[in-house]
Design a protein around this motif. Structure first.
Motif, PDB file in Angstrom:
ATOM      1  N   GLU A  24      10.859  -0.145   7.893  1.00  0.00           N
ATOM      2  CA  GLU A  24      12.236  -0.953   8.004  1.00  0.00           C
ATOM      3  C   GLU A  24      12.227  -1.097   9.762  1.00  0.00           C
ATOM      4  O   GLU A  24      12.590  -2.364  10.178  1.00  0.00           O
ATOM      5  CB  GLU A  24      13.565  -0.263   8.085  1.00  0.00           C
ATOM      6  CG  GLU A  24      13.821  -0.004   6.452  1.00  0.00           C
ATOM      7  CD  GLU A  24      15.313   0.562   6.241  1.00  0.00           C
ATOM      8  OE1 GLU A  24      16.188   0.796   7.401  1.00  0.00           O
ATOM      9  OE2 GLU A  24      15.700   0.971   5.280  1.00  0.00           O
ATOM     10  N   ARG A  25      11.521  -0.296  10.563  1.00  0.00           N
ATOM     11  CA  ARG A  25      11.576  -0.838  12.233  1.00  0.00           C
ATOM     12  C   ARG A  25      10.413  -1.508  12.396  1.00  0.00           C
ATOM     13  O   ARG A  25      10.445  -2.299  13.379  1.00  0.00           O
ATOM     14  CB  ARG A  25      11.198   0.556  12.788  1.00  0.00           C
ATOM     15  CG  ARG A  25       9.940   1.358  12.491  1.00  0.00           C
ATOM     16  CD  ARG A  25       9.685   2.563  13.028  1.00  0.00           C
ATOM     17  NE  ARG A  25       8.713   3.393  12.793  1.00  0.00           N
ATOM     18  CZ  ARG A  25       7.236   3.226  13.288  1.00  0.00           C
ATOM     19  NH1 ARG A  25       7.172   2.504  14.230  1.00  0.00           N
ATOM     20  NH2 ARG A  25       6.247   3.892  12.650  1.00  0.00           N
ATOM     21  N   LEU A  26       9.505  -2.018  11.591  1.00  0.00           N
ATOM     22  CA  LEU A  26       8.563  -3.011  11.430  1.00  0.00           C
ATOM     23  C   LEU A  26       9.107  -4.358  11.207  1.00  0.00           C
ATOM     24  O   LEU A  26       8.212  -5.236  11.342  1.00  0.00           O
ATOM     25  CB  LEU A  26       7.214  -2.566  10.795  1.00  0.00           C
ATOM     26  CG  LEU A  26       6.841  -1.424  11.034  1.00  0.00           C
ATOM     27  CD1 LEU A  26       5.584  -1.071  10.114  1.00  0.00           C
ATOM     28  CD2 LEU A  26       6.441  -1.147  12.301  1.00  0.00           C
ATOM     29  N   ALA A  68       0.949  -1.049   0.024  1.00  0.00           N
ATOM     30  CA  ALA A  68      -0.062   0.079  -0.073  1.00  0.00           C
ATOM     31  C   ALA A  68       0.901   1.437   0.174  1.00  0.00           C
ATOM     32  O   ALA A  68       0.609   2.446  -0.790  1.00  0.00           O
ATOM     33  CB  ALA A  68      -0.941   0.182   1.112  1.00  0.00           C
ATOM     34  N   VAL A  69       1.697   1.229   0.704  1.00  0.00           N
ATOM     35  CA  VAL A  69       2.834   2.382   0.815  1.00  0.00           C
ATOM     36  C   VAL A  69       3.593   2.612  -0.573  1.00  0.00           C
ATOM     37  O   VAL A  69       3.746   3.678  -0.974  1.00  0.00           O
ATOM     38  CB  VAL A  69       3.918   2.412   1.957  1.00  0.00           C
ATOM     39  CG1 VAL A  69       4.991   3.314   1.753  1.00  0.00           C
ATOM     40  CG2 VAL A  69       3.245   2.478   3.345  1.00  0.00           C
ATOM     41  N   THR A  70       3.860   1.635  -1.138  1.00  0.00           N
ATOM     42  CA  THR A  70       4.668   1.714  -2.326  1.00  0.00           C
ATOM     43  C   THR A  70       3.614   2.259  -3.352  1.00  0.00           C
ATOM     44  O   THR A  70       3.957   2.866  -4.123  1.00  0.00           O
ATOM     45  CB  THR A  70       5.108   0.155  -2.962  1.00  0.00           C
ATOM     46  OG1 THR A  70       5.898  -0.183  -2.057  1.00  0.00           O
ATOM     47  CG2 THR A  70       5.646   0.395  -4.407  1.00  0.00           C
ATOM     48  N   VAL A 103       0.804   6.664  10.798  1.00  0.00           N
ATOM     49  CA  VAL A 103       0.968   7.037   9.570  1.00  0.00           C
ATOM     50  C   VAL A 103       2.243   6.354   9.262  1.00  0.00           C
ATOM     51  O   VAL A 103       3.186   6.253   9.899  1.00  0.00           O
ATOM     52  CB  VAL A 103       1.027   8.698   9.602  1.00  0.00           C
ATOM     53  CG1 VAL A 103       1.656   9.148   8.218  1.00  0.00           C
ATOM     54  CG2 VAL A 103      -0.300   9.084   9.866  1.00  0.00           C
ATOM     55  N   TYR A 104       2.363   5.794   7.956  1.00  0.00           N
ATOM     56  CA  TYR A 104       3.261   5.175   7.511  1.00  0.00           C
ATOM     57  C   TYR A 104       3.685   5.774   6.140  1.00  0.00           C
ATOM     58  O   TYR A 104       3.102   5.700   5.179  1.00  0.00           O
ATOM     59  CB  TYR A 104       3.231   3.512   7.335  1.00  0.00           C
ATOM     60  CG  TYR A 104       3.216   2.949   8.768  1.00  0.00           C
ATOM     61  CD1 TYR A 104       4.443   2.725   9.394  1.00  0.00           C
ATOM     62  CD2 TYR A 104       1.968   2.569   9.360  1.00  0.00           C
ATOM     63  CE1 TYR A 104       4.200   1.832  10.694  1.00  0.00           C
ATOM     64  CE2 TYR A 104       1.814   2.081  10.444  1.00  0.00           C
ATOM     65  CZ  TYR A 104       2.858   1.599  10.930  1.00  0.00           C
ATOM     66  OH  TYR A 104       2.769   1.228  12.416  1.00  0.00           O
ATOM     67  N   GLU A 105       5.238   6.018   6.098  1.00  0.00           N
ATOM     68  CA  GLU A 105       5.753   6.396   4.686  1.00  0.00           C
ATOM     69  C   GLU A 105       6.867   5.209   4.493  1.00  0.00           C
ATOM     70  O   GLU A 105       7.258   4.477   5.310  1.00  0.00           O
ATOM     71  CB  GLU A 105       6.047   7.565   4.447  1.00  0.00           C
ATOM     72  CG  GLU A 105       4.886   8.670   4.751  1.00  0.00           C
ATOM     73  CD  GLU A 105       5.500  10.160   4.285  1.00  0.00           C
ATOM     74  OE1 GLU A 105       6.922  10.475   4.462  1.00  0.00           O
ATOM     75  OE2 GLU A 105       4.811  11.146   4.450  1.00  0.00           O
ATOM     76  N   ALA A 106       7.488   5.080   3.520  1.00  0.00           N
ATOM     77  CA  ALA A 106       8.559   4.290   3.052  1.00  0.00           C
ATOM     78  C   ALA A 106       9.599   3.862   4.121  1.00  0.00           C
ATOM     79  O   ALA A 106       9.962   2.806   4.493  1.00  0.00           O
ATOM     80  CB  ALA A 106       9.066   4.528   1.613  1.00  0.00           C
ATOM     81  N   ASN A 107      10.218   5.177   4.627  1.00  0.00           N
ATOM     82  CA  ASN A 107      11.293   5.230   5.499  1.00  0.00           C
ATOM     83  C   ASN A 107      10.871   4.648   6.920  1.00  0.00           C
ATOM     84  O   ASN A 107      11.715   4.399   7.689  1.00  0.00           O
ATOM     85  CB  ASN A 107      12.211   6.484   5.753  1.00  0.00           C
ATOM     86  CG  ASN A 107      10.949   7.571   6.031  1.00  0.00           C
ATOM     87  OD1 ASN A 107       9.814   7.419   6.405  1.00  0.00           O
ATOM     88  ND2 ASN A 107      11.479   8.703   6.255  1.00  0.00           N
TER      89      ASN A 107
END
Length: 320
Positions: A105-107, A11-13, A98-102
């Motif tokens: 990684e922490r997930l 979805a973020v992509t 809220v999530y963006e591409a960066n």
């Protein structure tokens, strides 16, 4: 149930900035369980979403709010009756992130723990839970603990092999693909037997002799045999009985199954072993339309899931 990292990444992509809303806690009754989640993103016409947290009014309000959310993480509680006019009578705590591409990684861990709504140091209760998970391999249920949200990364629990890409195979895939707990491998004899567009969650495989692939299926897999050929169906049943499986279902009538039983016995399989194959599959009372068969078979698989969950809970209670 768990955090579907692959779905969130996709979805973020596709949309750039996505808000994930998850049910973090419940008091009283609720249309969905803790861990149910939906994704929301802005569009030219407003917003769009995938997934569901249940309850039309709750979901609509949460989606509208999430579409314009400017904080990275927001925790909110909603009384379903007084606030939203729903008849459930309980209250639901939502975590909107809220999530963006960066941010992704922490997930990338098996158990994802993070502060909910505001930054705070990891509490001792969460540290202990994560230590127990690492030491014992336990997957914790989704939960809100001392201001932190805990979710295991979603992994489909049930390998499912569907043998045949005809009308019934396609109907089954259409019904089963949206369900989160099935890791589907779809097999037929040629690429052109599959539809042009196949969900990214499905693994299509084509082989001239599909029965040779049975040895590559995990012993925990479930199998649905519904090819265009009775001889191919028989070869698959023969291969499955020489292998191992959690469930094997064969499409067919009582007459077909009587003939198969006789031929499988002639191939050296004991009656008790042959009885492990279920035929017919689904619910014959629903009719023979491909979608009706698919609904019946899906209900059969969901009943297996429910029975397995109940037995697992019973074992936990005995060892508590």
């Amino acid at each position: 149930m768990g955090l579907d990292l692959d779905g969130l990444k996709a979805a973020v992509t596709a949309h750039g900035r996505v808000t994930r809303v998850v049910i973090a806690a419940i008091r009283g009754s609720s249309p969905r369980e803790v861990g149910a989640a939906m994704l929301i993103w802005r569009t030219e016409d407003g917003f769009a979403q995938s997934g569901t947290i249940g309850g039309g009014a709750l979901e609509y309000e949460a989606a509208q709010t999430a579409a314009v959310q400017d904080r990275a993480s927001v925790l909110s509680t909603h009384a379903l009756g007084p606030d939203l006019g729903q008849c459930c009578g309980g209250s639901v705590t939502l975590l909107s992130e809220v999530y963006e591409a960066n941010d992704l990684e922490r997930l990338d861990t098996e158990v994802i723990a993070r502060p909910a709504g505001q930054d705070s140091p990891m509490p001792l209760t969460v540290r202990r839970l994560l230590t127990r998970q690492r030491n014992q391999g336990q997957r914790p249920a989704p939960q809100l603990i001392d201001g932190w949200m805990i979710e295991a990364r979603h992994r489909p629990e049930h390998p499912l092999w569907i043998w045949g890409a005809g009308h019934i195979g396609r109907a089954l895939v259409d019904v089963l693909a949206p369900l989160p707990d099935h890791d589907i491998t779809w097999v037929d004899t040629a690429r052109n037997r599959f539809p042009e567009h196949i969900s990214d969650t499905i693994t299509p495989v084509w082989a001239e002799n599909p029965s040779l692939l049975v040895a590559h299926a995990p012993s925990t897999a479930r199998h649905l045999v519904l090819t265009y050929s009775h001889e191919l169906d028989l070869a698959l049943c023969h291969a499955l009985l020489k292998h191992d499986f959690a469930f094997a279902g064969l499409i067919g009538s009582a007459t077909k199954w009587a003939r198969f039983r006789s031929r499988l016995a002639a191939l050296g399989h004991a009656p008790a072993r042959i009885d492990r194959i279920t035929c017919p599959i689904g619910d014959p009372a629903l009719g023979k339309h491909p979608q009706a068969i698919a609904v019946g078979v899906t209900a059969q698989l969901l009943a297996l899931d429910a029975r397995g969950s109940a037995e697992q809970e019973l074992r936990k209670d005995r060892h508590a």
